[in-house]
Scaffold this active site. Structure first.
Site, PDB file in Angstrom:
ATOM      1  CE  LYS A 149      -6.704  24.434   4.509  1.00 51.25           C
ATOM      2  NZ  LYS A 149      -7.281  24.171   3.155  1.00 51.25           N
TER       3      LYS A 149
HETATM    4  O1  G3P Z   1     -10.485  24.030   1.586  1.00 51.64           O
HETATM    5  C1  G3P Z   1     -10.896  22.714   1.364  1.00 51.64           C
HETATM    6  C2  G3P Z   1     -12.343  22.577   1.525  1.00 51.64           C
HETATM    7  O2  G3P Z   1     -12.893  23.610   0.770  1.00 51.64           O
HETATM    8  C3  G3P Z   1     -12.887  21.217   1.126  1.00 51.64           C
HETATM    9  O3  G3P Z   1     -13.615  21.311  -0.026  1.00 51.64           O
HETATM   10  O4  G3P Z   1     -14.786  20.512  -1.988  1.00 51.64           O
HETATM   11  O5  G3P Z   1     -13.313  18.946  -0.738  1.00 51.64           O
HETATM   12  O6  G3P Z   1     -15.478  19.680   0.243  1.00 51.64           O
HETATM   13  P1  G3P Z   1     -14.336  20.031  -0.650  1.00 51.64           P
END
Ligand code: G3P
Length: 228
Positions: free
Chosen positions: A87
């Site tokens: 990633k």
């Molecule tokens: O995969 C990471 C992405 O889902 C970020 O999530 O919850 O930090 O906005 P969040």
């Protein structure tokens, strides 16, 4: 569609691996932080053991410059395995790294995508997956629904193999919307998956079926028990 779990929590992965037609697991440094100061490689290898080689494991680099990202990527591949999806944030430096990693034939997921342009550049760079941050876009008053649809169109127009793994969901409606706009995959945190199935009507329906059956065939009976 492909459904992935957006977590590094071993217990949740074991639980939902049994429930979902799971395509894989995605993590990032903030997700890892939630598990405390774990032995990172051992933790990632445990996840790999649970999900197996046939499912995807997406692991994010931490360095912010191309050279550092490539070093992180090589270490991830060395310490876990070479099937890992690396990633890489779709930043200027990240796009440089994505080009290099794809040239080397590695699996790449372009992440931290907030805009259509970031997505289009990552598609052009040959990323295997792009991860638009659905909820974070909505928080910025960016129309995530239209953005995901535009990304799906761009993939189709350019006849690209890139898939959208939509991410950053805070509710079930965002997940289904992303899929309806053409996301081939979604990565969802365990709490949002739990929300999707925690509906009293579902449990009520199951209980009612059991009660109706038992009222005719006897308490505790099932179809299997008819055979004695
Ligand atoms: O995969 C990471 C992405 O889902 C970020 O999530 O919850 O930090 O906005 P969040």
């Amino acid at each position: 569609m492909e459904i992935l779990l957006d977590t590094a929590n071993i217990e949740a992965i074991r639980k939902y691996e049994a429930i979902l037609p799971l395509a894989g697991v995605t993590t990032n440094p903030s997700i890892v932080k939630k598990e405390g100061k774990v032995d990172f490689f051992s933790h990632m290898n445990t996840i790999r053991e649970i999900i197996g080689q046939e499912r995807m494991l997406h692991v994010q680099v931490v360095a912010e410059d191309k050279a550092g990202m490539l070093k992180d990527a090589e270490t991830i591949l060395d310490q876990i395995d070479r099937e890992v999806y690396l990633k890489i944030p779709a930043s200027e430096e990240g796009l440089k790294a994505i080009k290099a990693l794809k040239k080397a034939g590695l699996n790449v997921t372009a992440t931290a995508i907030y805009t259509k342009m970031q997505a289009y550049l990552a598609i052009a760079a040959g990323a295997d997956y792009i991860a638009p941050y659905f909820n974070r876009m909505e928080n910025l008053n960016i129309d995530a629904t239209k953005a995901v649809a535009a990304m799906a169109n761009e993939i189709e127009y350019s006849n690209s193999k890139t898939k959208i793994v939509a991410a950053s969901f805070k509710n079930v409606g965002q997940v289904t919307t992303a899929l309806e706009q053409g996301a081939q995959a979604v990565t969802v945190a365990p709490d949002v998956i739990a929300q999707a199935l925690a509906m009293p009507s579902i449990d009520q329906a199951v209980d009612d079926f059991t009660k109706d059956w038992e009222s005719v065939f006897g308490e505790g009976s099932t179809i299997a028990s008819l055979q004695g």
